[in-house]
Write a protein that holds these residues in place. Sequence first.
Motif, PDB file in Angstrom:
ATOM      1  N   UNK A  57       0.857  -1.186   0.000  1.00  0.00           N
ATOM      2  CA  UNK A  57       0.000   0.000   0.000  1.00  0.00           C
ATOM      3  C   UNK A  57       0.893   1.237   0.000  1.00  0.00           C
ATOM      4  N   UNK A  58       0.943   1.938  -1.122  1.00  0.00           N
ATOM      5  CA  UNK A  58       1.753   3.146  -1.287  1.00  0.00           C
ATOM      6  C   UNK A  58       3.210   2.910  -0.872  1.00  0.00           C
ATOM      7  N   UNK A  59       3.892   1.924  -1.463  1.00  0.00           N
ATOM      8  CA  UNK A  59       5.256   1.607  -1.019  1.00  0.00           C
ATOM      9  C   UNK A  59       6.291   2.677  -1.364  1.00  0.00           C
ATOM     10  N   UNK A  60       5.986   3.571  -2.333  1.00  0.00           N
ATOM     11  CA  UNK A  60       6.967   4.588  -2.714  1.00  0.00           C
ATOM     12  C   UNK A  60       6.941   5.815  -1.807  1.00  0.00           C
ATOM     13  N   UNK A  61       6.032   5.852  -0.836  1.00  0.00           N
ATOM     14  CA  UNK A  61       5.950   7.003   0.065  1.00  0.00           C
ATOM     15  C   UNK A  61       7.294   7.251   0.750  1.00  0.00           C
ATOM     16  N   UNK A  62       7.796   8.468   0.646  1.00  0.00           N
ATOM     17  CA  UNK A  62       9.018   8.838   1.347  1.00  0.00           C
ATOM     18  C   UNK A  62      10.295   8.416   0.658  1.00  0.00           C
ATOM     19  N   UNK A  71      16.245   7.539  -6.450  1.00  0.00           N
ATOM     20  CA  UNK A  71      17.093   6.355  -6.561  1.00  0.00           C
ATOM     21  C   UNK A  71      16.476   5.166  -5.830  1.00  0.00           C
ATOM     22  N   UNK A  72      15.942   5.401  -4.615  1.00  0.00           N
ATOM     23  CA  UNK A  72      15.311   4.319  -3.854  1.00  0.00           C
ATOM     24  C   UNK A  72      14.072   3.799  -4.575  1.00  0.00           C
ATOM     25  N   UNK A  73      13.329   4.693  -5.213  1.00  0.00           N
ATOM     26  CA  UNK A  73      12.160   4.279  -5.989  1.00  0.00           C
ATOM     27  C   UNK A  73      12.570   3.380  -7.152  1.00  0.00           C
ATOM     28  N   UNK A  74      13.644   3.762  -7.840  1.00  0.00           N
ATOM     29  CA  UNK A  74      14.157   2.948  -8.952  1.00  0.00           C
ATOM     30  C   UNK A  74      14.630   1.576  -8.448  1.00  0.00           C
ATOM     31  N   UNK A  75      15.325   1.571  -7.304  1.00  0.00           N
ATOM     32  CA  UNK A  75      15.805   0.301  -6.734  1.00  0.00           C
ATOM     33  C   UNK A  75      14.636  -0.611  -6.391  1.00  0.00           C
ATOM     34  N   UNK A  80      13.699  -4.270  -8.065  1.00  0.00           N
ATOM     35  CA  UNK A  80      13.612  -5.451  -7.226  1.00  0.00           C
ATOM     36  C   UNK A  80      12.255  -6.138  -7.386  1.00  0.00           C
ATOM     37  N   UNK A  81      11.173  -5.344  -7.460  1.00  0.00           N
ATOM     38  CA  UNK A  81       9.839  -5.925  -7.644  1.00  0.00           C
ATOM     39  C   UNK A  81       9.762  -6.658  -8.979  1.00  0.00           C
ATOM     40  N   UNK A  82      10.300  -6.050 -10.028  1.00  0.00           N
ATOM     41  CA  UNK A  82      10.273  -6.690 -11.341  1.00  0.00           C
ATOM     42  C   UNK A  82      11.102  -7.973 -11.347  1.00  0.00           C
ATOM     43  N   UNK A  83      12.243  -7.948 -10.671  1.00  0.00           N
ATOM     44  CA  UNK A  83      13.084  -9.148 -10.610  1.00  0.00           C
ATOM     45  C   UNK A  83      12.353 -10.278  -9.889  1.00  0.00           C
ATOM     46  N   UNK A  84      11.694  -9.954  -8.793  1.00  0.00           N
ATOM     47  CA  UNK A  84      10.996 -10.988  -8.025  1.00  0.00           C
ATOM     48  C   UNK A  84       9.718 -11.437  -8.742  1.00  0.00           C
ATOM     49  N   UNK A  85       9.101 -10.532  -9.493  1.00  0.00           N
ATOM     50  CA  UNK A  85       7.978 -10.955 -10.346  1.00  0.00           C
ATOM     51  C   UNK A  85       8.427 -12.014 -11.323  1.00  0.00           C
ATOM     52  N   UNK A  86       9.606 -11.808 -11.917  1.00  0.00           N
ATOM     53  CA  UNK A  86      10.137 -12.772 -12.872  1.00  0.00           C
ATOM     54  C   UNK A  86      10.438 -14.120 -12.227  1.00  0.00           C
ATOM     55  N   UNK A  87      10.606 -14.115 -10.906  1.00  0.00           N
ATOM     56  CA  UNK A  87      10.851 -15.356 -10.154  1.00  0.00           C
ATOM     57  C   UNK A  87       9.556 -15.994  -9.658  1.00  0.00           C
ATOM     58  N   UNK A  88       8.402 -15.373  -9.977  1.00  0.00           N
ATOM     59  CA  UNK A  88       7.117 -15.968  -9.637  1.00  0.00           C
ATOM     60  C   UNK A  88       6.292 -15.223  -8.606  1.00  0.00           C
ATOM     61  N   UNK A  89       6.811 -14.132  -8.051  1.00  0.00           N
ATOM     62  CA  UNK A  89       6.068 -13.366  -7.043  1.00  0.00           C
ATOM     63  C   UNK A  89       4.876 -12.650  -7.673  1.00  0.00           C
ATOM     64  N   UNK A  90       3.768 -12.645  -6.954  1.00  0.00           N
ATOM     65  CA  UNK A  90       2.588 -11.855  -7.349  1.00  0.00           C
ATOM     66  C   UNK A  90       2.522 -10.636  -6.446  1.00  0.00           C
TER      67      UNK A  90
END
Length: 297
Positions: free
Chosen positions: A156-161, A165-169, A173-183
């Motif tokens: 829920x609103x994970x980019x807050x604050x 650079x942290x947003x890009x990181x 990471x979310x895209x990498x873990x999606x590729x590993x099967x995470x929903x």
Amino acid sequence: MEEIILSVKNLNKSFGNRQTLFDINFECQKGHIIGLVGANGAGKTTIMKAILSLIKSEGQITIDGQKTTFNHHPILQKVGALVEYPGIYPYLSGRDHLKLFVNDSKDSQERIQTIINDLKLNDCIDQRAKLYSLGMKQKLGIAMALVNQPDLVILDEPMNGLDPQATKDLREMILKRRDQGLTVLISSHILGELQKLAEDLIVIDHEKVIKRTTMNELLASNQHFIVIKTSDDTKAQELLEVVGFKTVSQSPLRFALTEKNTVERLMNILMKQQINVTDLQHEDADLEESILQLIAE
């Protein structure tokens, strides 16, 4: 056919006499990133809390084939979440938080270090959390949601604050873990970031689902525009408006394109009046414009 990991059917919720969710229905496919989009107060956080059994609700919620309720939800062991604000103990370090949350197993220390590296928390992970900035606390909350390698994570609103650079990181990471099967079921008011992440969209307005679609389908149905600079912008605007072109902005000149009002027609009109086009660019409406148009409709 792709596997469904989360199913929400006829979800309703009331607080006292006020109903806050009306027959919410949607499904999330395994290995997808699903954006939950809507204005503040539309019901996004309430939906997430109901899925996580944090509040009582009516309807049926199924995660990985198992029904979950307010009183019975063992399947949530496979779910990670960050909803509203991370629960931080001020006198514990970031590493201590992860040790508290991690499932005890042979690779628990490895998983802790992996998430620290992925979110670039190494410089602050052994400091007391009371010294953390808002962005550092947010990153720690995300780390706690992901440290057990869940099958489904709700953010829920994970980019807050988070800084750019942290947003890009986080996005990488979310895209990498999606590729590993995470929903991932994610809400964010930063629609530009959501556009880079989500494959599927659930649009909420006034506590109801008003649209279930994919990002590609929604953007493909967008309004298309042309931005031009001419030797006489004032005269060009007057001529084009007379024949039906809709001016979206004046500086620079931006016109909506339709089946009738095409680039070819625009160019012919201006050439006949000896108005030179010195620059021409195509634009498509972005996610924000698409969502605002949906809500307006």
